[in-house]
Design a protein around this motif. Structure first.
Motif: not given
Ligand code: ATP
Ligand code: MG
Length: 563
Positions: A475-481
């Motif tokens: 998993y990575d961050r749900l948002f890229r900003h």
């Protein structure tokens, strides 16, 4: 009384001053008042830790109260999930579980009391018209033409509202305060509205009028004998109304409302409306999707309650709005897991290694420490045999640079908890793709290097014959900003398309076969992982990556700034 240290935030300072002055009879009573219209998120955790933490430290009480006055958006699933999540976080409300809907009858009576005092009236304006009459920050509002109805008429109309004689929106009950108040919340705010055709999860179809938050909340607090009513800053302008309600009804308790700033966390959203949208529109698997900032999602991801409580301690409680870096949350988690998670070996991108000088049938049970710094965690055995897997990233035919301390053709490397091997031959298919390595092991290297022997690095591995196969989700961050709410445009455009990477055919050491969801392990050199509670496919467990070993994002962000 908190014994030693100075109070750690301004709210605790106020409470200690109140205790010293003997206010509220020396009692401290707080509450956590969620609306059951969604799952709890990390922002709620801040409020839970604050309210329950204060009760604990000052030998007070903390109530769990559902603020359930909007039945069309609420349901019993949320009521249950919220209780589960508060308990999981480590807090216990004992017998003190309340629902604002428990007070509907009393709230009704207090509304009638306001009518009798000439302080509330039934208004026939539509919602639209009420808005038009409200005025603006710079202009006073205009009084409703129904404002001067007689007490008798107001009483009768309010009773008929309750009896279900009018349609939704036909009438409301409003406080009669001051249409010229500089505080818009005091311009005859609505106290009750009509809502037919909804089945309330607690009161069923008993009511068709529902009290507004600003009326319900102070009264619920007072009925429960709350001393300090802690809420987020957006309610600061509502405090005069909170106080007005309590000052004008017959109730002998007046809790003090104190506001603090909400938690905002980078790379995610903590608005229930937006989280609901993510779930309902299928951008995530559900409220407990491991990428969600909900407590249910974080639990499934492998977050520990202790790490979330520690995070809340680190961010503190103030009145200034800010954005907390994801690294603060993840560091609290890493610190907990580094100290407490047992170590295991797992190969995420398997590359087969045949140890040609190791007998075909032989299996050795090697011993590995479960935790490098904590002997009390004991050891486990790991099988070693002729065929093993290493990670494809741990081999290169030729070292790309001096920093590459793994296996190269003709080179040596130590297998963690095992022997030193040398790569003798690289086997490729017709297309030149690497298929397997032929290596030889040195039987004199178990546990330690012989005198004078230098080995470049240590890599992890698993026995091919004994390993279990698993799916691993990175998993990575749900948002890229960092602030998806605030970039302008639709926050959904900022969803990270690579928020989950699913690897199949991963090979895990056999000790990971029967692990339970919620127990996090460090997969050595890879990160922290735990079994997914919902993976039911027999024989093919799913593991979620809880967090990486290091904050790789900080590095990426630094590089971006540097370039
Ligand atoms: P949202 O605005 O996301 O719908 P809410 O404040 O309406 O959230 P509630 O269920 O009413 O959600 O919140 C219960 C309690 O948790 C309230 O006292 C609220 O102030 C607090 N809370 C909610 N979000 C945060 C946050 N981000 N930081 C700190 N406290 C929060
Ligand atoms: Mg709310």
């Amino acid at each position: 009384m908190i014994d030693k240290a100075a109070p750690t935030n301004f709210i605790r300072q106020i409470i200690e001053a109140d205790l010293a002055a003997g206010r509220h009879g020396g009692r401290v009573a707080t509450r956590f008042p969620p609306e059951p219209n969604g799952y709890l998120h990390i922002g709620h955790a801040k409020s839970i830790v604050l309210n329950f933490g204060i009760a604990e430290d000052y030998h007070g009480t903390c109530n769990l109260r559902f603020d359930d006055t909007n039945p069309h958006r609420e349901n019993a699933e949320f009521v249950e999930a919220i209780q589960r999540d508060v308990r999981w976080l480590g807090y216990d409300w004992g017998e003190r579980l309340y629902f604002a809907s428990d007070y509907f009858e009393q709230l009704y009576d207090f509304a009638v009391e306001l009518i009798d005092k000439g302080l509330a009236f039934v208004c026939d304006l539509s919602a639209e018209e009420i808005r038009e009459h409200r005025g603006t920050l710079t202009e006073p509002g205009r009084e409703s033409p129904y404002r001067n109805r007689s007490i008798a008429e107001n009483r009768e109309l309010f009773a008929r509202m309750r009896a279900g004689e009018f349609e939704d929106g036909a009438r409301v009950l409003r406080a009669r305060i001051d249409m010229a108040s500089p505080n818009i919340n005091l311009r005859d705010p609505t106290l009750y509205r009509i809502r037919h055709g909804v089945i309330h999860h607690q009161t069923g179809e008993e009511w068709c009028i529902y009290p507004m938050y600003d009326f319900t909340h102070p009264i619920s607090d007072a009925l429960e004998g709350i001393t300090h009513s802690l809420c987020t800053l957006e309610f600061e302008d509502h405090r005069p109304l909170y106080d007005w309600v309590l000052d004008n009804i017959s109730i002998n308790c007046h809790p003090q409302q104190i506001e603090f700033s909400r938690l905002n966390l980078e790379y995610t959203v903590v608005s229930k409306r937006k989280l609901t949208q993510l779930v309902e529109e299928g951008h995530v698997e559900g409220w407990d999707d491991p990428r969600m900032p909900t407590l249910a999602g974080m639990r499934r991801r492998g977050y520990t309650p202790a790490s979330i409580r520690e995070f809340c301690r680190r961010i503190g409680v103030t009145k200034s709005e800010g954005m907390v870096e994801m690294g603060v949350l993840e560091d609290a988690l890493r610190q907990d897991l580094n100290a407490n998670a047992e170590r295991r070996m797992a190969v995420l991108h398997p590359l087969k290694v045949v140890i040609t000088n190791y007998p075909e049938e032989r299996v050795e049970e090697l011993t590995a420490a479960n935790h490098p710094q904590d002997e009390s965690r004991g050891t486990r055995t790991i099988p070693f045999c002729r065929e093993i897997y290493i990670d494809a990233a741990d081999f290169m035919e030729v070292a790309p640079n001096k920093k590459f301390k793994r296996l190269v053709a003709g080179g040596e490397v130590r297998l963690r908890n095992s022997y030193v091997i040398r790569c003798d031959e690289v086997i490729k298919d017709a297309d030149g793709e690497l298929i397997e390595l032929r290596c030889s092991y040195d039987p004199d290297t178990l546990g330690a290097n012989p005198e004078g022997r230098k080995v470049r690095g240590v890599i992890h591995w698993v026995s091919a014959r004994h390993a279990i196969e698993a799916e691993v989700r990175l998993y990575d961050r749900l948002f890229r900003h960092p602030t998806p709410d605030a970039v302008g445009g639709d926050f959904l455009e900022q969803l990270n398309p690579e928020s989950v990477l699913t690897l199949t055919g991963c090979r895990l050491e056999p000790a990971l076969a029967d692990t339970e969801a919620g127990t996090v392990y460090q997969f050595e050199r890879e990160g922290y992982f735990c079994r997914d509670p919902l993976d039911t496919a027999a024989g093919q467990p799913v593991f979620n990556r809880t967090v990486t070993l290091r904050d790789t994002w900080a590095k990426i962000e630094q590089q971006q700034k540097g370039s």
